[in-house]
Design an enzyme around this catalytic site. Structure first.
Site, PDB file in Angstrom:
ATOM      1  N   LYS A  11       0.735  -1.120   0.103  1.00 64.75           N
ATOM      2  CA  LYS A  11      -0.026  -0.460   0.383  1.00 64.75           C
ATOM      3  C   LYS A  11       0.670   1.165  -0.289  1.00 64.75           C
ATOM      4  O   LYS A  11       2.065   1.072  -0.134  1.00 64.75           O
ATOM      5  CB  LYS A  11      -1.188  -0.482   0.687  1.00 64.75           C
ATOM      6  CG  LYS A  11      -1.763  -1.255   1.029  1.00 64.75           C
ATOM      7  CD  LYS A  11      -2.229  -0.559   2.643  1.00 64.75           C
ATOM      8  CE  LYS A  11      -3.903  -1.918   2.870  1.00 64.75           C
ATOM      9  NZ  LYS A  11      -4.625  -2.047   3.769  1.00 64.75           N
ATOM     10  N   TYR A  51     -12.432  -2.083  -3.302  1.00 65.00           N
ATOM     11  CA  TYR A  51     -12.998  -2.003  -1.499  1.00 65.00           C
ATOM     12  C   TYR A  51     -14.426  -2.082  -0.989  1.00 65.00           C
ATOM     13  O   TYR A  51     -15.274  -1.912  -0.234  1.00 65.00           O
ATOM     14  CB  TYR A  51     -12.670  -1.257  -0.382  1.00 65.00           C
ATOM     15  CG  TYR A  51     -11.024  -1.154   0.263  1.00 65.00           C
ATOM     16  CD1 TYR A  51     -10.677  -2.701   0.464  1.00 65.00           C
ATOM     17  CD2 TYR A  51      -9.733  -0.689  -0.282  1.00 65.00           C
ATOM     18  CE1 TYR A  51      -9.686  -2.903   0.883  1.00 65.00           C
ATOM     19  CE2 TYR A  51      -8.436  -0.794   0.084  1.00 65.00           C
ATOM     20  CZ  TYR A  51      -8.359  -1.762   0.568  1.00 65.00           C
ATOM     21  OH  TYR A  51      -6.927  -2.296   0.966  1.00 65.00           O
ATOM     22  N   PHE A  59     -15.332   3.714   8.467  1.00 69.72           N
ATOM     23  CA  PHE A  59     -13.690   4.541   7.596  1.00 69.72           C
ATOM     24  C   PHE A  59     -13.877   3.939   6.123  1.00 69.72           C
ATOM     25  O   PHE A  59     -12.584   3.954   5.725  1.00 69.72           O
ATOM     26  CB  PHE A  59     -13.006   4.202   8.015  1.00 69.72           C
ATOM     27  CG  PHE A  59     -12.680   2.386   8.250  1.00 69.72           C
ATOM     28  CD1 PHE A  59     -12.313   0.895   6.921  1.00 69.72           C
ATOM     29  CD2 PHE A  59     -14.014   1.544   9.264  1.00 69.72           C
ATOM     30  CE1 PHE A  59     -12.677   0.110   6.748  1.00 69.72           C
ATOM     31  CE2 PHE A  59     -14.266   0.231   8.684  1.00 69.72           C
ATOM     32  CZ  PHE A  59     -13.379  -0.763   7.618  1.00 69.72           C
ATOM     33  N   ARG A  87      -1.596 -13.980   3.538  1.00 67.49           N
ATOM     34  CA  ARG A  87      -2.646 -13.444   4.794  1.00 67.49           C
ATOM     35  C   ARG A  87      -1.757 -14.173   5.939  1.00 67.49           C
ATOM     36  O   ARG A  87      -1.453 -13.130   7.020  1.00 67.49           O
ATOM     37  CB  ARG A  87      -3.920 -13.831   5.206  1.00 67.49           C
ATOM     38  CG  ARG A  87      -4.559 -14.263   4.110  1.00 67.49           C
ATOM     39  CD  ARG A  87      -5.492 -13.147   4.338  1.00 67.49           C
ATOM     40  NE  ARG A  87      -5.994 -12.050   5.136  1.00 67.49           N
ATOM     41  CZ  ARG A  87      -6.965 -11.352   5.533  1.00 67.49           C
ATOM     42  NH1 ARG A  87      -6.704 -10.123   4.141  1.00 67.49           N
ATOM     43  NH2 ARG A  87      -7.284 -10.482   6.019  1.00 67.49           N
ATOM     44  N   THR A  93      -4.966  -7.975  10.909  1.00 69.00           N
ATOM     45  CA  THR A  93      -5.674  -6.136  10.093  1.00 69.00           C
ATOM     46  C   THR A  93      -4.340  -5.260  11.258  1.00 69.00           C
ATOM     47  O   THR A  93      -4.394  -4.727  10.300  1.00 69.00           O
ATOM     48  CB  THR A  93      -7.047  -6.820  10.164  1.00 69.00           C
ATOM     49  OG1 THR A  93      -6.993  -7.610   8.954  1.00 69.00           O
ATOM     50  CG2 THR A  93      -7.021  -4.918   9.433  1.00 69.00           C
ATOM     51  N   ASN A 114      -1.719  -0.789   7.621  1.00 71.45           N
ATOM     52  CA  ASN A 114      -0.746  -1.800   7.676  1.00 71.45           C
ATOM     53  C   ASN A 114      -0.186  -2.139   6.506  1.00 71.45           C
ATOM     54  O   ASN A 114       0.205  -3.251   6.323  1.00 71.45           O
ATOM     55  CB  ASN A 114      -2.141  -2.253   7.979  1.00 71.45           C
ATOM     56  CG  ASN A 114      -3.200  -2.819   7.254  1.00 71.45           C
ATOM     57  OD1 ASN A 114      -3.398  -2.004   6.475  1.00 71.45           O
ATOM     58  ND2 ASN A 114      -4.006  -3.488   7.843  1.00 71.45           N
ATOM     59  N   HIS A 117      -2.087  -5.433   1.149  1.00 68.41           N
ATOM     60  CA  HIS A 117      -2.989  -6.208   1.046  1.00 68.41           C
ATOM     61  C   HIS A 117      -3.213  -7.563   0.241  1.00 68.41           C
ATOM     62  O   HIS A 117      -2.169  -7.826  -0.175  1.00 68.41           O
ATOM     63  CB  HIS A 117      -4.679  -5.244   0.183  1.00 68.41           C
ATOM     64  CG  HIS A 117      -5.005  -5.806  -0.470  1.00 68.41           C
ATOM     65  ND1 HIS A 117      -6.185  -6.137   0.460  1.00 68.41           N
ATOM     66  CD2 HIS A 117      -5.670  -6.768  -1.866  1.00 68.41           C
ATOM     67  CE1 HIS A 117      -7.654  -6.557  -0.052  1.00 68.41           C
ATOM     68  NE2 HIS A 117      -7.227  -7.721  -1.229  1.00 68.41           N
ATOM     69  N   GLU A 128     -10.372  -9.549  -7.340  1.00 69.64           N
ATOM     70  CA  GLU A 128      -9.237  -8.416  -7.260  1.00 69.64           C
ATOM     71  C   GLU A 128      -8.490  -8.742  -8.174  1.00 69.64           C
ATOM     72  O   GLU A 128      -8.226  -7.710  -8.590  1.00 69.64           O
ATOM     73  CB  GLU A 128      -8.892  -8.756  -6.288  1.00 69.64           C
ATOM     74  CG  GLU A 128      -9.927  -7.296  -4.064  1.00 69.64           C
ATOM     75  CD  GLU A 128      -8.624  -8.518  -3.336  1.00 69.64           C
ATOM     76  OE1 GLU A 128      -7.786  -8.824  -3.209  1.00 69.64           O
ATOM     77  OE2 GLU A 128     -10.148  -8.246  -2.547  1.00 69.64           O
TER      78      GLU A 128
HETATM   79  N1  LIG Z   1      -8.889   3.605   9.357  1.00 66.62           N
HETATM   80  C1  LIG Z   1      -9.481   2.598  10.019  1.00 66.62           C
HETATM   81  N2  LIG Z   1      -9.449   1.762   8.505  1.00 66.62           N
HETATM   82  C2  LIG Z   1      -9.388   0.236   9.000  1.00 66.62           C
HETATM   83  C3  LIG Z   1     -10.827   0.166  10.158  1.00 66.62           C
HETATM   84  N3  LIG Z   1     -10.548  -1.079   9.584  1.00 66.62           N
HETATM   85  C4  LIG Z   1     -10.204  -1.844   8.178  1.00 66.62           C
HETATM   86  N4  LIG Z   1      -9.173  -1.094   8.187  1.00 66.62           N
HETATM   87  C5  LIG Z   1      -8.699  -1.132   6.528  1.00 66.62           C
HETATM   88  O1  LIG Z   1      -9.559  -1.185   5.338  1.00 66.62           O
HETATM   89  C6  LIG Z   1      -8.740  -2.451   5.168  1.00 66.62           C
HETATM   90  C7  LIG Z   1      -9.273  -3.796   4.936  1.00 66.62           C
HETATM   91  O2  LIG Z   1     -10.198  -4.107   6.017  1.00 66.62           O
HETATM   92  P1  LIG Z   1     -10.028  -6.063   6.164  1.00 66.62           P
HETATM   93  O3  LIG Z   1     -10.726  -6.001   4.609  1.00 66.62           O
HETATM   94  O4  LIG Z   1     -11.349  -6.036   6.603  1.00 66.62           O
HETATM   95  O5  LIG Z   1      -8.881  -6.682   6.203  1.00 66.62           O
HETATM   96  P2  LIG Z   1      -7.723  -6.971   5.433  1.00 66.62           P
HETATM   97  O6  LIG Z   1      -7.710  -8.396   4.999  1.00 66.62           O
HETATM   98  O7  LIG Z   1      -6.493  -7.309   6.862  1.00 66.62           O
HETATM   99  O8  LIG Z   1      -6.596  -6.103   5.060  1.00 66.62           O
HETATM  100  C8  LIG Z   1      -7.787  -2.939   6.035  1.00 66.62           C
HETATM  101  O9  LIG Z   1      -6.513  -2.818   5.845  1.00 66.62           O
HETATM  102  C9  LIG Z   1      -7.785  -1.652   6.596  1.00 66.62           C
HETATM  103  O10 LIG Z   1      -6.023  -0.727   6.318  1.00 66.62           O
HETATM  104  C10 LIG Z   1     -10.925   0.489  10.922  1.00 66.62           C
HETATM  105  O11 LIG Z   1     -11.556   0.407  11.693  1.00 66.62           O
HETATM  106  N5  LIG Z   1     -10.035   1.807  10.994  1.00 66.62           N
HETATM  107 MG   LIG Z   2      -9.832  -7.616   3.340  1.00 66.22          MG
END
Ligand SMILES: Nc1nc2c(ncn2[C@@H]2O[C@H](COP(=O)(O)OP(=O)(O)O)[C@@H](O)[C@H]2O)c(=O)[nH]1
Ligand SMILES: [Mg+2]
Length: 137
Positions: A11, A51, A59, A87, A93, A114, A117, A128
């Site tokens: 990212k 997304y 968010f 993963r 996450t 973080n 992705h 994707e």
């Molecule tokens: N600012 C913010 N970003 C979030 C939050 N939860 C998730 N994200 C972001 O959204 C991305 C996508 O969320 P998710 O698919 O649940 O997680 P991932 O699959 O581990 O990347 C995450 O990698 C985070 O960067 C949150 O509560 N606040």
């Molecule tokens: Mg995800």
């Protein structure tokens, strides 16, 4: 053990911090293959589609701002159980909960920044990869 392909992104925060090589090295050392790699800055429409599952989250706007805020590196990574393998390599996450030794556990503190992705299922990977590398996987 299934051969799989997955979409991995370094990212914009990872690119800005100079962590592209670090992430690539961990993927290669694991024994997974980088099948395609491209640096690009996402259009908002592509980011919103990527997304789409998070459209209703509070968010979402912040997430799209962040992922379009600078260049990222997109990859197709393949290998045995590549989706789950990546993963695990990425970590949880929330970087505060991510195991030390994982990418997020070693390099990040904020959930919104973080570093990486990775697709979370074969269906997500297919969708994707089609979005980032149309007609190629
Ligand atoms: N600012 C913010 N970003 C979030 C939050 N939860 C998730 N994200 C972001 O959204 C991305 C996508 O969320 P998710 O698919 O649940 O997680 P991932 O699959 O581990 O990347 C995450 O990698 C985070 O960067 C949150 O509560 N606040
Ligand atoms: Mg995800």
């Amino acid at each position: 053990m299934a051969a799989q392909q997955t979409l991995i992104l370094v990212k914009p925060d990872g690119v800005a911090r100079g962590l592209v090589g670090e992430v690539l090295a961990r993927i290669e050392r694991k024994g997974l293959r980088i099948e395609a790699l491209e640096m690009r800055t996402l259009e908002r429409t592509v980011a919103e589609e990527h997304y789409a599952e998070h459209t209703d989250k509070p968010f979402f706007g912040e997430l799209v701002d962040f992922i379009t805020g600078g260049p990222l590196v997109a990859m197709c990574v393949s290998g045995d159980d590549a989706i789950a393998g990546m993963r695990t390599l990425m970590g949880a996450t929330n970087p505060i909960e991510a195991t030390p030794g994982s990418i997020r556990g070693d390099f990040a503190t904020l959930i919104g920044e973080n570093i990486v992705h990775g697709s979370d299922s074969p269906e997500s990977a297919h969708r994707e990869l089609g979005l980032f590398f149309p007609g190629r996987f």
